[in-house]
Design a protein around this motif. Structure first.
Motif, PDB file in Angstrom:
ATOM      1  N   GLY A 382       0.780  -1.232   0.000  1.00 15.12           N
ATOM      2  CA  GLY A 382       0.000   0.000   0.000  1.00 15.12           C
ATOM      3  C   GLY A 382       0.809   1.277   0.000  1.00 15.12           C
ATOM      4  O   GLY A 382       0.324   2.310  -0.422  1.00 15.12           O
ATOM      5  N   GLU A 383       2.036   1.229   0.483  1.00 17.07           N
ATOM      6  CA  GLU A 383       2.859   2.436   0.587  1.00 17.07           C
ATOM      7  C   GLU A 383       4.281   1.983   0.887  1.00 17.07           C
ATOM      8  O   GLU A 383       4.494   0.846   1.306  1.00 17.07           O
ATOM      9  CB  GLU A 383       2.340   3.342   1.702  1.00 17.07           C
ATOM     10  CG  GLU A 383       2.090   2.537   2.942  1.00 17.07           C
ATOM     11  CD  GLU A 383       1.621   3.304   4.155  1.00 17.07           C
ATOM     12  OE1 GLU A 383       2.029   4.456   4.317  1.00 17.07           O
ATOM     13  OE2 GLU A 383       0.889   2.714   4.943  1.00 17.07           O
ATOM     14  N   PRO A 384       5.224   2.879   0.674  1.00 16.15           N
ATOM     15  CA  PRO A 384       6.597   2.503   1.006  1.00 16.15           C
ATOM     16  C   PRO A 384       6.714   2.240   2.502  1.00 16.15           C
ATOM     17  O   PRO A 384       6.056   2.893   3.308  1.00 16.15           O
ATOM     18  CB  PRO A 384       7.402   3.751   0.623  1.00 16.15           C
ATOM     19  CG  PRO A 384       6.525   4.534  -0.306  1.00 16.15           C
ATOM     20  CD  PRO A 384       5.121   4.230   0.103  1.00 16.15           C
ATOM     21  N   ASP A 406       7.497  -7.267   0.470  1.00 20.94           N
ATOM     22  CA  ASP A 406       6.999  -5.896   0.343  1.00 20.94           C
ATOM     23  C   ASP A 406       6.460  -5.803  -1.080  1.00 20.94           C
ATOM     24  O   ASP A 406       7.219  -5.736  -2.039  1.00 20.94           O
ATOM     25  CB  ASP A 406       8.168  -4.939   0.593  1.00 20.94           C
ATOM     26  CG  ASP A 406       7.818  -3.478   0.331  1.00 20.94           C
ATOM     27  OD1 ASP A 406       6.740  -3.190  -0.226  1.00 20.94           O
ATOM     28  OD2 ASP A 406       8.656  -2.615   0.664  1.00 20.94           O
ATOM     29  N   THR A 407       5.136  -5.841  -1.204  1.00 14.88           N
ATOM     30  CA  THR A 407       4.522  -6.023  -2.520  1.00 14.88           C
ATOM     31  C   THR A 407       4.058  -4.698  -3.100  1.00 14.88           C
ATOM     32  O   THR A 407       3.171  -4.051  -2.562  1.00 14.88           O
ATOM     33  CB  THR A 407       3.300  -6.960  -2.394  1.00 14.88           C
ATOM     34  OG1 THR A 407       2.350  -6.359  -1.492  1.00 14.88           O
ATOM     35  CG2 THR A 407       3.703  -8.315  -1.839  1.00 14.88           C
ATOM     36  N   TRP A 409       2.068  -2.818  -5.960  1.00 16.55           N
ATOM     37  CA  TRP A 409       1.077  -2.996  -7.028  1.00 16.55           C
ATOM     38  C   TRP A 409       0.013  -1.944  -6.882  1.00 16.55           C
ATOM     39  O   TRP A 409       0.146  -1.041  -6.040  1.00 16.55           O
ATOM     40  CB  TRP A 409       0.497  -4.413  -7.019  1.00 16.55           C
ATOM     41  CG  TRP A 409      -0.182  -4.868  -5.746  1.00 16.55           C
ATOM     42  CD1 TRP A 409       0.405  -5.050  -4.524  1.00 16.55           C
ATOM     43  CD2 TRP A 409      -1.563  -5.197  -5.578  1.00 16.55           C
ATOM     44  NE1 TRP A 409      -0.542  -5.475  -3.624  1.00 16.55           N
ATOM     45  CE2 TRP A 409      -1.751  -5.586  -4.233  1.00 16.55           C
ATOM     46  CE3 TRP A 409      -2.668  -5.233  -6.429  1.00 16.55           C
ATOM     47  CZ2 TRP A 409      -2.999  -5.977  -3.728  1.00 16.55           C
ATOM     48  CZ3 TRP A 409      -3.902  -5.636  -5.927  1.00 16.55           C
ATOM     49  CH2 TRP A 409      -4.055  -5.995  -4.595  1.00 16.55           C
ATOM     50  N   GLN A 410      -1.041  -1.993  -7.691  1.00 18.16           N
ATOM     51  CA  GLN A 410      -2.063  -0.948  -7.732  1.00 18.16           C
ATOM     52  C   GLN A 410      -3.427  -1.547  -8.069  1.00 18.16           C
ATOM     53  O   GLN A 410      -3.500  -2.660  -8.605  1.00 18.16           O
ATOM     54  CB  GLN A 410      -1.741   0.054  -8.846  1.00 18.16           C
ATOM     55  CG  GLN A 410      -0.330   0.571  -8.852  1.00 18.16           C
ATOM     56  CD  GLN A 410      -0.075   1.518  -9.998  1.00 18.16           C
ATOM     57  OE1 GLN A 410      -0.112   1.118 -11.156  1.00 18.16           O
ATOM     58  NE2 GLN A 410       0.187   2.781  -9.691  1.00 18.16           N
ATOM     59  N   THR A 411      -4.475  -0.771  -7.820  1.00 19.86           N
ATOM     60  CA  THR A 411      -5.818  -1.196  -8.217  1.00 19.86           C
ATOM     61  C   THR A 411      -5.815  -1.609  -9.691  1.00 19.86           C
ATOM     62  O   THR A 411      -6.425  -2.612 -10.078  1.00 19.86           O
ATOM     63  CB  THR A 411      -6.807  -0.014  -8.023  1.00 19.86           C
ATOM     64  OG1 THR A 411      -6.705   0.425  -6.669  1.00 19.86           O
ATOM     65  CG2 THR A 411      -8.233  -0.432  -8.322  1.00 19.86           C
ATOM     66  N   ASP A 495       3.988   6.407 -10.183  1.00 15.19           N
ATOM     67  CA  ASP A 495       4.959   6.317  -9.086  1.00 15.19           C
ATOM     68  C   ASP A 495       6.360   6.677  -9.550  1.00 15.19           C
ATOM     69  O   ASP A 495       6.752   6.386 -10.685  1.00 15.19           O
ATOM     70  CB  ASP A 495       5.003   4.887  -8.522  1.00 15.19           C
ATOM     71  CG  ASP A 495       3.866   4.624  -7.549  1.00 15.19           C
ATOM     72  OD1 ASP A 495       3.630   5.473  -6.671  1.00 15.19           O
ATOM     73  OD2 ASP A 495       3.211   3.576  -7.672  1.00 15.19           O
ATOM     74  N   ARG A 510       4.236   8.662  -5.060  1.00 18.04           N
ATOM     75  CA  ARG A 510       3.552   9.166  -6.251  1.00 18.04           C
ATOM     76  C   ARG A 510       4.240  10.421  -6.768  1.00 18.04           C
ATOM     77  O   ARG A 510       4.681  11.271  -5.987  1.00 18.04           O
ATOM     78  CB  ARG A 510       2.095   9.501  -5.917  1.00 18.04           C
ATOM     79  CG  ARG A 510       1.281   8.346  -5.397  1.00 18.04           C
ATOM     80  CD  ARG A 510       0.928   7.311  -6.412  1.00 18.04           C
ATOM     81  NE  ARG A 510       0.168   7.816  -7.531  1.00 18.04           N
ATOM     82  CZ  ARG A 510      -0.578   7.011  -8.319  1.00 18.04           C
ATOM     83  NH1 ARG A 510      -0.694   5.711  -8.085  1.00 18.04           N
ATOM     84  NH2 ARG A 510      -1.207   7.517  -9.342  1.00 18.04           N
ATOM     85  N   ARG A 521      -5.352   5.584  -1.302  1.00 18.64           N
ATOM     86  CA  ARG A 521      -5.142   6.562  -2.361  1.00 18.64           C
ATOM     87  C   ARG A 521      -6.167   7.663  -2.305  1.00 18.64           C
ATOM     88  O   ARG A 521      -7.349   7.398  -2.161  1.00 18.64           O
ATOM     89  CB  ARG A 521      -5.300   5.847  -3.689  1.00 18.64           C
ATOM     90  CG  ARG A 521      -4.032   5.644  -4.378  1.00 18.64           C
ATOM     91  CD  ARG A 521      -4.260   4.629  -5.438  1.00 18.64           C
ATOM     92  NE  ARG A 521      -4.640   5.272  -6.675  1.00 18.64           N
ATOM     93  CZ  ARG A 521      -4.585   4.635  -7.836  1.00 18.64           C
ATOM     94  NH1 ARG A 521      -4.211   3.381  -7.890  1.00 18.64           N
ATOM     95  NH2 ARG A 521      -4.913   5.248  -8.922  1.00 18.64           N
TER      96      ARG A 521
HETATM   97  C1  WTA Z   1       1.411   2.723  -3.480  1.00 19.64           C
HETATM   98  C2  WTA Z   1      -2.860  -0.790  -3.415  1.00 19.64           C
HETATM   99  C3  WTA Z   1       5.405   1.480  -2.059  1.00 19.64           C
HETATM  100  C4  WTA Z   1       1.902   3.228  -4.820  1.00 19.64           C
HETATM  101  C5  WTA Z   1      -2.384  -2.214  -3.691  1.00 19.64           C
HETATM  102  C6  WTA Z   1       0.804   2.791  -5.769  1.00 19.64           C
HETATM  103  C7  WTA Z   1       3.223   1.174  -2.696  1.00 19.64           C
HETATM  104  C8  WTA Z   1      -0.424   2.958  -4.922  1.00 19.64           C
HETATM  105  C9  WTA Z   1       3.314  -0.211  -2.420  1.00 19.64           C
HETATM  106  C10 WTA Z   1      -1.555   2.059  -5.350  1.00 19.64           C
HETATM  107  C11 WTA Z   1       4.566  -0.706  -1.908  1.00 19.64           C
HETATM  108  C12 WTA Z   1       1.325   0.222  -3.171  1.00 19.64           C
HETATM  109  N1  WTA Z   1       5.566   0.180  -1.751  1.00 19.64           N
HETATM  110  N2  WTA Z   1       4.263   2.005  -2.518  1.00 19.64           N
HETATM  111  N3  WTA Z   1       4.736  -1.972  -1.578  1.00 19.64           N
HETATM  112  N4  WTA Z   1       2.129  -0.766  -2.725  1.00 19.64           N
HETATM  113  N5  WTA Z   1       1.974   1.401  -3.148  1.00 19.64           N
HETATM  114  O1  WTA Z   1      -4.422   1.385  -6.033  1.00 19.64           O
HETATM  115  O2  WTA Z   1       2.009   4.627  -4.775  1.00 19.64           O
HETATM  116  O3  WTA Z   1      -4.806   1.504  -3.532  1.00 19.64           O
HETATM  117  O4  WTA Z   1       0.745   3.563  -6.950  1.00 19.64           O
HETATM  118  O5  WTA Z   1      -3.384  -0.254  -4.583  1.00 19.64           O
HETATM  119  O6  WTA Z   1      -0.003   2.626  -3.598  1.00 19.64           O
HETATM  120  O7  WTA Z   1      -2.632   2.133  -4.455  1.00 19.64           O
HETATM  121  P1  WTA Z   1      -3.905   1.215  -4.655  1.00 19.64           P
END
Ligand code: WTA
Length: 643
Positions: A382-384, A406-407, A409-411, A495, A510, A521
């Motif tokens: 979800g975030e760094p 530490d995964t 990914w995005q929606t 990103d 971002r 987000r």
């Molecule tokens: C951020 C959530 C760093 C990133 C699954 C991305 C991350 C946005 C990471 C997507 C991570 C998600 N490390 N940043 N492991 N995982 N992000 O769509 O900025 O809610 O573009 O999906 O979360 O958020 P979303």
């Protein structure tokens, strides 16, 4: 190397070793068709596809497995019945630890899903209809997703924390005539008035978007209003009648999920059936190295993509056991997460850095007083994650013997894109690691020039993958504009990212006008539109700033209408206003009134300056000479300091 944490040794049943990763990753790029057809065998198909990816990023047209057909509910539930009907599919842990928990075997889940699908049909839902789910974190939420998939309806889950206003926009956006909800949700000591919010949202809808049916699950027993003919109690319309899975084309839509972008209203990202299913199944299998019988817990809500792919679909497509937790990490106390792990003997735990940071602050006793010896693997999303929180998670929670994935990914990506694999890669705290099979990241500079080797740039993906979103529901041009226009021919993630000399990726956050608050987000444009709806507000500019727990906080600069005065009461009113317009997750952390916003002579707001001031970093404001009114900067700084 100092920042390298060695991976533990795998066992004979480890799904992917270092050598296997190298060979499989190479093969996934060299011969994607063969690779992804082989991965498609994880699923049961009515018609097995003869081809995998058929796609182009210019023009944008993406399809996977297009001549295959299957049903996702059959794959997630029915096909496990013959051999594993007594395996536990879901463990439900309620909000209060004193309420009984519940577990459902695949056989029991099957009955629940059939009942739910029959209830949807009784309301008139048919293939292709959009069904909005506005649910607490209870088994019926996941069952409603699966029931939609069973009958070919498209689910659009809206997080239960969104306000009636935000909900109405999402119902209207996909012309959803059906809703599934509960009387109320529970979060810690609070009751969330879900059905009341639905009523309020429907009242806001345009007369041209009628809602024909609302299915209501009795959860808390709280008092709610039911409208005759429109609202139905689940138990009144559910039935055990036979309800076969509808055969779907691989490219038939599976779900819509609204997410924030840098401009405008949230977008309804559309995922389709076959490719998403292969992606959810394969990423769950490899990233978590899931072994039969293990208990997996992803703490995300099903209102977010993480809940879609790793509470519901990924675990069930693998015949796994998934925990559904209704509550919050700090109720009844700060040991709740660790209690749940102890109580249900969780083997794999997946959560957000914001939760880790918040719990770390409460001290180690909450953790060490629980038996966490069942844990084998930890994950974040979800975030760094800052290295300090990573270390705490690794050492205090994982006792230095659970690998952390530490995964990133995005929606829009459907599932994991960059992550270390637990027994293939050593870890670097703060780095997501290596690309998953088939994922081809590319870093480019602001002009779109590719950067080689160790570099820092904008993160793009050059080739499609099965789990990729296909479009924005009802607005393909917006899909192209949002993801493929900044760097034509490439999917742009939004990103920033650094690649180090070992080929590890470090997401830096971002680079667009999206902020990430507690792993959620948020479009700064959405908060701005909410603010300017207030009659006293003339203009607003919203930026993110670093926040110890939430990752980023929300900082709002507000100018008032002529003749209006600033006051503490107005600040409080405006914060409340944004909560009402969007939901509590959008509550501004800071609000600064200002006589004007820094604009170029052509009227463009210079957000770079606003970000720096919000960060309390006045040394590096850059060139301010192009501002229409350069003296404004000093006034903004003064306002910041007096805030
Ligand atoms: C951020 C959530 C760093 C990133 C699954 C991305 C991350 C946005 C990471 C997507 C991570 C998600 N490390 N940043 N492991 N995982 N992000 O769509 O900025 O809610 O573009 O999906 O979360 O958020 P979303």
């Amino acid at each position: 190397m100092r920042d390298l944490v060695q991976r533990p040794e795998g066992t004979a049943s480890t799904h992917c070793t270092a050598e296997q990763y190298d060979a499989m990753y190479r093969q996934s790029l060299a011969n994607p068709d063969a690779f992804w057809l082989e991965q498609a065998q994880r699923l049961d198909w009515s018609t097995f596809p003869t081809k995998a990816g058929e796609w182009s990023f210019d023009p944008v047209d993406i399809a996977w497995y297009s001549d295959g057909s299957l049903n996702l509910c059959h794959n997630a539930v029915d096909r496990h019945l013959a051999d594993n009907g007594d395996t536990v599919a879901f463990i439900f842990e309620p909000d209060s630890p004193d309420s009984p928990s519940r577990s459902l075997t695949y056989r029991e889940l099957h009955s629940e899903v059939v009942r739910m699908a029959n209830a949807l049909k009784a309301m008139g839902v048919t293939k292709g209809d959009r069904v909005t789910l506005y649910m607490p974190m209870i088994v019926e939420g996941a069952a409603a997703m699966l029931a939609c998939a069973r009958i070919g309806a498209i689910h659009s889950v809206v997080f239960g924390g969104f306000s009636p206003e935000a909900l109405a926009g999402r119902i209207e956006g996909c012309e959803s005539r059906f809703i599934v909800t509960a009387d109320e949700g529970l979060r810690g000591t609070k009751r969330v008035p879900l059905k009341d919010n639905i009523d309020a949202a429907i009242a806001l809808l345009d007369a041209n978007s009628p809602v024909d049916g609302v299915l209501v699950i009795r959860h808390t027993g709280g008092k709610i209003a039911m409208q005759d003919g429109r609202d139905h109690w689940y138990t009144d319309v559910a039935s055990d009648a036979d309800c076969p899975c509808v055969e779907m084309h691989a490219e038939d839509p599976l779900f819509i999920l609204y997410t924030s972008g840098s401009t405008g209203k949230p977008k309804g990202v559309l995922h389709t059936t076959g490719g998403y299913a292969v992606w959810a199944a394969a990423t769950f299998y490899y990233t978590f190295d899931y072994q039969p019988g293990e208990v997996f817990w992803c703490s995300a809500d099903i209102g977010w993509v993480t809940g879609h792919s790793y509470v519901t679909y990924g675990p069930l497509l693998n015949g796994g056991t998934s925990v559904i937790f209704e509550g919050v990490p700090n109720y009844p106390d700060h040991g709740r997460f660790w209690d749940v792990i102890d109580r249900h003997k969780v083997n794999i735990f997946y959560t957000a850095p914001t939760a880790i940071r918040a719990l770390m602050r409460e001290g180690n006793d909450w953790v060490t007083s629980r038996d966490l010896s069942s844990l084998r693997l930890l994950g974040t999303v979800g975030e760094p994650i800052n290295p300090e929180a990573w270390r705490w998670y690794y050492e205090v929670v994982g006792k230095s013997n659970c690998p952390i994935v530490d995964t990133w990914w995005q929606t829009e990506t459907g599932g994991h894109m960059i992550t270390t694999l637990p027994y293939a890669h050593d870890m670097k705290p703060g780095s997501a690691g290596k690309p998953f099979f088939g994922v081809q990241p590319l870093l480019v500079d602001n002009e779109g020039n590719p950067l080689e080797g160790a570099a820092d740039g904008n993160l793009c993906i050059t080739h499609s993958w099965p789990g990729q979103a296909r479009t924005v529901y009802g607005d393909h041009d917006r899909f192209i504009e949002a993801y493929f226009s900044t760097f034509p021919g490439r999917y742009f993630t939004g990103d920033g990212c650094r690649r180090d000399e070992d080929g590890y990726y470090w997401i830096t956050g971002r680079v667009d006008d999206v902020i990430n608050v507690s792993g959620h987000r948020m479009g700064t444009a959405e908060v701005e539109s909410a603010l300017v709806l207030h009659p006293k507000v003339s203009e607003a500019a919203v930026v993110g700033f670093p926040h110890d727990i939430k990752g980023q906080g929300i900082y709002c600069y507000v100018t008032l209408m002529e003749g209006e005065n600033t006051s503490a009461a107005l600040t409080a009113e405006l914060r409340q206003w944004v909560r009402k317009e969007i939901g509590p997750i959008a509550t501004p952390d800071h609000l600064q009134f200002t006589s004007g916003l820094p604009k170029t002579r052509s009227g463009k707001i210079m957000r770079r300056i606003l970000r720096k001031i919000a960060e309390n970093d006045y040394g590096a404001l850059g060139d301010t000479s192009t501002l229409a009114d350069p003296s404004l900067v000093d006034r903004l700084i003064e306002g910041r300091q007096n805030r």
